[in-house]
Design a protein around this motif. Structure first.
Motif, PDB file in Angstrom:
ATOM      1  N   LYS A 155      -6.468   1.815  16.832  1.00  0.00           N
ATOM      2  CA  LYS A 155      -5.088   1.328  16.832  1.00  0.00           C
ATOM      3  C   LYS A 155      -4.334   2.083  15.741  1.00  0.00           C
ATOM      4  O   LYS A 155      -4.782   2.128  14.592  1.00  0.00           O
ATOM      5  CB  LYS A 155      -5.051  -0.185  16.578  1.00  0.00           C
ATOM      6  N   LYS A 156      -3.214   2.666  16.090  1.00  0.00           N
ATOM      7  CA  LYS A 156      -2.462   3.457  15.127  1.00  0.00           C
ATOM      8  C   LYS A 156      -1.717   2.545  14.155  1.00  0.00           C
ATOM      9  O   LYS A 156      -1.015   1.613  14.584  1.00  0.00           O
ATOM     10  CB  LYS A 156      -1.475   4.370  15.850  1.00  0.00           C
ATOM     11  N   THR A 157      -1.837   2.824  12.870  1.00  0.00           N
ATOM     12  CA  THR A 157      -1.159   2.039  11.846  1.00  0.00           C
ATOM     13  C   THR A 157      -0.676   2.961  10.729  1.00  0.00           C
ATOM     14  O   THR A 157      -1.076   4.130  10.648  1.00  0.00           O
ATOM     15  CB  THR A 157      -2.081   0.971  11.228  1.00  0.00           C
ATOM     16  N   ALA A 158       0.171   2.428   9.879  1.00  0.00           N
ATOM     17  CA  ALA A 158       0.606   3.124   8.671  1.00  0.00           C
ATOM     18  C   ALA A 158       1.038   2.061   7.667  1.00  0.00           C
ATOM     19  O   ALA A 158       1.355   0.920   8.046  1.00  0.00           O
ATOM     20  CB  ALA A 158       1.762   4.079   8.961  1.00  0.00           C
ATOM     21  N   THR A 159       1.035   2.408   6.396  1.00  0.00           N
ATOM     22  CA  THR A 159       1.486   1.486   5.351  1.00  0.00           C
ATOM     23  C   THR A 159       2.353   2.248   4.357  1.00  0.00           C
ATOM     24  O   THR A 159       2.285   3.480   4.264  1.00  0.00           O
ATOM     25  CB  THR A 159       0.303   0.855   4.581  1.00  0.00           C
ATOM     26  N   ILE A 160       3.146   1.502   3.611  1.00  0.00           N
ATOM     27  CA  ILE A 160       3.908   2.099   2.520  1.00  0.00           C
ATOM     28  C   ILE A 160       4.115   1.039   1.445  1.00  0.00           C
ATOM     29  O   ILE A 160       4.300  -0.148   1.753  1.00  0.00           O
ATOM     30  CB  ILE A 160       5.263   2.665   3.001  1.00  0.00           C
ATOM     31  N   SER A 161       4.038   1.458   0.199  1.00  0.00           N
ATOM     32  CA  SER A 161       4.290   0.538  -0.910  1.00  0.00           C
ATOM     33  C   SER A 161       5.789   0.435  -1.150  1.00  0.00           C
ATOM     34  O   SER A 161       6.570   1.304  -0.732  1.00  0.00           O
ATOM     35  CB  SER A 161       3.596   1.028  -2.184  1.00  0.00           C
ATOM     36  N   LEU A 177       7.352   8.155  11.227  1.00  0.00           N
ATOM     37  CA  LEU A 177       6.674   6.984  11.793  1.00  0.00           C
ATOM     38  C   LEU A 177       6.776   6.961  13.309  1.00  0.00           C
ATOM     39  O   LEU A 177       5.792   6.673  14.003  1.00  0.00           O
ATOM     40  CB  LEU A 177       7.285   5.689  11.230  1.00  0.00           C
ATOM     41  N   THR A 178       7.964   7.256  13.836  1.00  0.00           N
ATOM     42  CA  THR A 178       8.127   7.240  15.296  1.00  0.00           C
ATOM     43  C   THR A 178       7.295   8.334  15.953  1.00  0.00           C
ATOM     44  O   THR A 178       6.784   8.159  17.059  1.00  0.00           O
ATOM     45  CB  THR A 178       9.608   7.390  15.692  1.00  0.00           C
ATOM     46  N   GLU A 179       7.138   9.474  15.253  1.00  0.00           N
ATOM     47  CA  GLU A 179       6.277  10.530  15.791  1.00  0.00           C
ATOM     48  C   GLU A 179       4.817  10.098  15.807  1.00  0.00           C
ATOM     49  O   GLU A 179       4.067  10.444  16.721  1.00  0.00           O
ATOM     50  CB  GLU A 179       6.448  11.807  14.961  1.00  0.00           C
ATOM     51  N   HIS A 180       4.406   9.321  14.800  1.00  0.00           N
ATOM     52  CA  HIS A 180       3.018   8.877  14.684  1.00  0.00           C
ATOM     53  C   HIS A 180       2.719   7.659  15.556  1.00  0.00           C
ATOM     54  O   HIS A 180       1.693   7.605  16.254  1.00  0.00           O
ATOM     55  CB  HIS A 180       2.705   8.552  13.220  1.00  0.00           C
ATOM     56  N   LEU A 181       3.633   6.682  15.560  1.00  0.00           N
ATOM     57  CA  LEU A 181       3.386   5.405  16.229  1.00  0.00           C
ATOM     58  C   LEU A 181       4.133   5.249  17.542  1.00  0.00           C
ATOM     59  O   LEU A 181       3.768   4.392  18.359  1.00  0.00           O
ATOM     60  CB  LEU A 181       3.774   4.241  15.298  1.00  0.00           C
ATOM     61  N   GLY A 182       5.168   6.033  17.740  1.00  0.00           N
ATOM     62  CA  GLY A 182       6.017   5.838  18.904  1.00  0.00           C
ATOM     63  C   GLY A 182       6.951   4.661  18.711  1.00  0.00           C
ATOM     64  O   GLY A 182       6.987   4.025  17.655  1.00  0.00           O
ATOM     65  N   LEU A 183       7.730   4.355  19.706  1.00  0.00           N
ATOM     66  CA  LEU A 183       8.612   3.184  19.708  1.00  0.00           C
ATOM     67  C   LEU A 183       8.212   2.274  20.854  1.00  0.00           C
ATOM     68  O   LEU A 183       7.801   2.761  21.917  1.00  0.00           O
ATOM     69  CB  LEU A 183      10.077   3.608  19.860  1.00  0.00           C
ATOM     70  N   PRO A 184       8.316   0.960  20.674  1.00  0.00           N
ATOM     71  CA  PRO A 184       8.711   0.217  19.484  1.00  0.00           C
ATOM     72  C   PRO A 184       7.658   0.322  18.352  1.00  0.00           C
ATOM     73  O   PRO A 184       6.505   0.652  18.590  1.00  0.00           O
ATOM     74  CB  PRO A 184       8.822  -1.228  19.973  1.00  0.00           C
ATOM     75  N   ILE A 185       8.101  -0.017  17.134  1.00  0.00           N
ATOM     76  CA  ILE A 185       7.222  -0.099  15.958  1.00  0.00           C
ATOM     77  C   ILE A 185       7.180  -1.557  15.511  1.00  0.00           C
ATOM     78  O   ILE A 185       8.228  -2.207  15.388  1.00  0.00           O
ATOM     79  CB  ILE A 185       7.733   0.778  14.804  1.00  0.00           C
ATOM     80  N   VAL A 186       5.989  -2.082  15.279  1.00  0.00           N
ATOM     81  CA  VAL A 186       5.830  -3.437  14.751  1.00  0.00           C
ATOM     82  C   VAL A 186       5.745  -3.349  13.228  1.00  0.00           C
ATOM     83  O   VAL A 186       4.919  -2.604  12.692  1.00  0.00           O
ATOM     84  CB  VAL A 186       4.567  -4.118  15.314  1.00  0.00           C
ATOM     85  N   VAL A 187       6.598  -4.088  12.540  1.00  0.00           N
ATOM     86  CA  VAL A 187       6.642  -4.096  11.075  1.00  0.00           C
ATOM     87  C   VAL A 187       6.132  -5.459  10.603  1.00  0.00           C
ATOM     88  O   VAL A 187       6.595  -6.492  11.087  1.00  0.00           O
ATOM     89  CB  VAL A 187       8.077  -3.852  10.555  1.00  0.00           C
ATOM     90  N   LYS A 188       5.187  -5.451   9.657  1.00  0.00           N
ATOM     91  CA  LYS A 188       4.569  -6.707   9.230  1.00  0.00           C
ATOM     92  C   LYS A 188       4.472  -6.810   7.714  1.00  0.00           C
ATOM     93  O   LYS A 188       4.130  -5.845   7.033  1.00  0.00           O
ATOM     94  CB  LYS A 188       3.152  -6.819   9.808  1.00  0.00           C
ATOM     95  N   ALA A 189       4.737  -8.014   7.220  1.00  0.00           N
ATOM     96  CA  ALA A 189       4.366  -8.369   5.847  1.00  0.00           C
ATOM     97  C   ALA A 189       2.871  -8.675   5.848  1.00  0.00           C
ATOM     98  O   ALA A 189       2.430  -9.539   6.611  1.00  0.00           O
ATOM     99  CB  ALA A 189       5.164  -9.583   5.383  1.00  0.00           C
ATOM    100  N   PRO A 190       2.058  -7.990   5.039  1.00  0.00           N
ATOM    101  CA  PRO A 190       0.597  -8.062   5.222  1.00  0.00           C
ATOM    102  C   PRO A 190      -0.046  -9.395   4.906  1.00  0.00           C
ATOM    103  O   PRO A 190      -1.159  -9.648   5.367  1.00  0.00           O
ATOM    104  CB  PRO A 190       0.075  -6.986   4.249  1.00  0.00           C
ATOM    105  N   HIS A 191       0.604 -10.268   4.116  1.00  0.00           N
ATOM    106  CA  HIS A 191      -0.081 -11.470   3.662  1.00  0.00           C
ATOM    107  C   HIS A 191       0.534 -12.765   4.180  1.00  0.00           C
ATOM    108  O   HIS A 191       0.275 -13.842   3.631  1.00  0.00           O
ATOM    109  CB  HIS A 191      -0.110 -11.511   2.119  1.00  0.00           C
ATOM    110  N   GLN A 192       1.338 -12.677   5.231  1.00  0.00           N
ATOM    111  CA  GLN A 192       1.988 -13.870   5.771  1.00  0.00           C
ATOM    112  C   GLN A 192       1.355 -14.259   7.099  1.00  0.00           C
ATOM    113  O   GLN A 192       0.710 -13.450   7.756  1.00  0.00           O
ATOM    114  CB  GLN A 192       3.485 -13.639   5.968  1.00  0.00           C
ATOM    115  N   GLY A 193       1.549 -15.507   7.501  1.00  0.00           N
ATOM    116  CA  GLY A 193       1.086 -15.987   8.789  1.00  0.00           C
ATOM    117  C   GLY A 193       2.232 -16.609   9.559  1.00  0.00           C
ATOM    118  O   GLY A 193       3.391 -16.566   9.145  1.00  0.00           O
ATOM    119  N   SER A 194       1.898 -17.235  10.694  1.00  0.00           N
ATOM    120  CA  SER A 194       2.896 -17.904  11.541  1.00  0.00           C
ATOM    121  C   SER A 194       4.020 -16.972  11.963  1.00  0.00           C
ATOM    122  O   SER A 194       5.160 -17.404  12.169  1.00  0.00           O
ATOM    123  CB  SER A 194       3.480 -19.137  10.826  1.00  0.00           C
TER     124      SER A 194
END
Length: 551
Positions: A155-161, A177-194
């Motif tokens: 699964k393709k992913t990337a992170t940034i500080s 990012l779009t070249e690496h992951l394509g569109l759409p891109i899912v953006v996530k806060a790593p430590h949240q739920g729900s």
């Protein structure tokens, strides 16, 4: 056994936890357990409360409020304001009040090993996975890496500080990012739920991308040519300013208080303070101002958008630590992946099992059970994922304390193996005790507690409670009322309820546990006329040695 039900907590998911505390209180088997309610406030302090504390719709409705005109959580109020009505309970005194902590809390500090570590320090057994599984289960970046190691998924992913993001060329970064992951891109806060801190960037729109990233960092930057909703702050009416400040209180979509003004380092605990100082702050800093949560994320995760059937699959285990995946639930007709879609809208649909072949459903179960085991999770969890059109199973987001509303996915899945809501909570307590013994801490006492509970369960099995039949007719409202009565009687620990559908004078049906979660009489009748799906029968048989202890 006295069960301390821990709910609330400092995380953004505390409203979900508040509802979970109500579910645990209502459905705990009172013939086996004595519930003790422990509210964990926004500053992480423990407070004993009575059942009426949970009899409101929202946590903010029961918390004291000031005269500011804002509705806030307790960390925005003066220090010690809760002490007058809700005295603090220190951890060293836990054992005076309860024997085991039932954790109905979610998010950072609540299911990342923090509260689990504190409880282990004070030799207090708790429900759910232990330290290792909890630490993995809260970190979406680490999860992706470990799942890939466990099952080889791609699964393709990337992170940034945050620091790197602030210094980078945003347009160039978005393009890479779009070249690496394509569109759409899912953006996530790593430590949240729900689904808090989740956004989907569907188009090559730089402003939308930057807004999504800031949302997941839990920051807002105000610039004359920026993308913030607060950019035109100085032109807004007083009412609109009040509305935006109130929105920032929100835990599911706002930054949430306390916030820090990054240019000055000043911490503001209350939206009223923000209103009083905002105009002067904007003037001082040339209309370039950054506000962030004091609990802002320091990294953001980007994932490729997976097209496929979304599912969620619970896992339980037996005394030999063998993981048994429950029947997976497909989640479809999803309009978005945010908190509102998950908890507040009625558009999202669910079905058990996934609408695919028997072989694909088995493949999902095998993948989920393997990841549960290899990631060091124990007791139970819920693992989400996608089944692609090519038949690949891609997993993400192990949830070590699944949501605990009466209609939560994991309870529906446990019903498919014959455990009603009360039985499921008893399983969770009993299996958690078994797993805490493996830590080698306070072993003799925990073994004694487990033996006492097993003796009670064995006695009830040998001497069944008297049966109470609840009848209902061909009416949705009566069906709902009958299910409510069933749950109340099951939790009383005094009778063994059963549901009887009286369709007509000539026709009636006893309703098995797995059909308790049907929403309407029409759904119920459809299920009664259809043969049971083979995967459900297989899973029921595979888990029978577990369910026989409780049913």
């Amino acid at each position: 056994m006295r069960i301390g039900i821990f709910f609330g907590g400092p995380a953004r998911e505390r409203e979900v936890s508040f509802a979970g505390g109500r579910t645990a209180l209502a459905n705990l088997d009172k013939g086996l357990f004595e519930p003790v309610l422990v509210f964990v406030d926004g500053r992480g302090r423990f407070r004993l409360v009575t059942p009426d504390f949970l009899q409101v719709n929202s946590l903010r409705d029961i918390l004291p409020q000031d005269d500011s005109g804002f509705s806030v959580y307790d960390e925005s109020l003066e220090e010690g304001v809760l002490d007058a009505t809700l005295p603090e309970l220190r951890p060293e005194h836990f054992r005076n009040h309860f024997d085991l902590a039932f954790l109905a809390m979610h998010g950072p500090d609540c299911e990342d090993g923090a509260i689990q570590g504190l409880l282990e320090w004070y030799k207090m057994p708790y429900t759910g996975p232990g330290l290792a599984g909890s630490a993995v289960g809260i970190n979406k970046i680490l999860q992706n890496e470990l799942i890939a190691l466990a099952n080889g998924q791609q699964k393709k992913t990337a992170t940034i500080s945050r620091d790197a993001y602030e210094q980078t060329d945003k347009a160039q970064f978005f393009q890479s990012l779009t070249e690496h992951l394509g569109l759409p891109i899912v953006v996530k806060a790593p430590h949240q739920g729900s689904s808090i801190g989740v956004a989907i960037v569907r188009e090559a729109d730089l402003n939308q991308f930057c807004q999504s990233v800031e949302q997941c960092f839990f920051t807002t930057t105000i610039q004359p040519d920026g993308w913030s909703q607060l950019s035109e702050w100085t032109t807004l009416s007083a009412e609109h300013k009040h509305e935006l400040a109130q929105k920032m209180v929100s835990l599911d979509s706002g930054i949430s208080f306390p916030v820090v003004i990054e240019q000055t380092g000043e911490v503001l605990t209350h939206p009223k303070e923000l209103l009083e100082k905002f105009d002067s702050l904007l003037e001082s800093f040339g209309h370039s101002l950054t506000i962030s949560s004091v609990n802002a994320e320091d990294e953001v995760l980007f994932e490729e958008f997976i097209s496929g059937q979304e599912f969620s699959c619970g896992v339980i285990q037996d005394d030999d630590q063998i993981a048994i995946a429950l029947p997976p639930t497909e989640i479809y007709n999803v309009t978005s992946f945010d908190f509102n879609s998950k908890y507040k809208l009625n558009t999202t649909k669910k079905r058990i099992p996934v609408g695919t072949s028997l072989e694909n459903n088995r493949k999902i179960q095998l993948a989920v059970a393997e990841v549960f085991t290899r990631l060091g999770i124990n007791v139970y969890a819920r693992i989400d994922g996608f089944l692609t059109a090519a038949g690949d199973v891609l997993l993400h987001d192990p949830n070590t304390i699944p949501g605990m509303s009466p209609s939560s996915l994991i309870f529906k899945q446990m019903a498919e193996i014959g455990l009603n809501l009360t039985n499921s909570l008893t399983y969770l307590i009993r299996q958690s005790l078994r797993e805490r013994i493996r830590t080698g801490k306070d072993t003799f006492r925990l073994k004694h507690m487990l033996a006492e509970l097993d003796a009670q369960l064995a006695h009830r099995k040998a001497n069944p409670l008297p049966e109470r039949v609840i009848s209902f007719g061909n009416d949705d409202a009566h069906f709902m009322a009958a299910k409510q009565q069933y749950n109340e009687l099951a939790a009383s620990g005094t009778v063994r309820p059963s549901l009887m559908y009286i369709k007509s004078k000539q026709e009636s049906h006893e309703i098995p546990v797995n059909l308790l979660f049907k929403d309407t009489i029409a759904d119920l009748e459809t299920a009664l006329t259809q043969p049971r799906y083979p995967l459900l029968v297989e899973t029921d048989e595979r888990a029978r040695h577990i369910t026989e202890r409780y049913v």
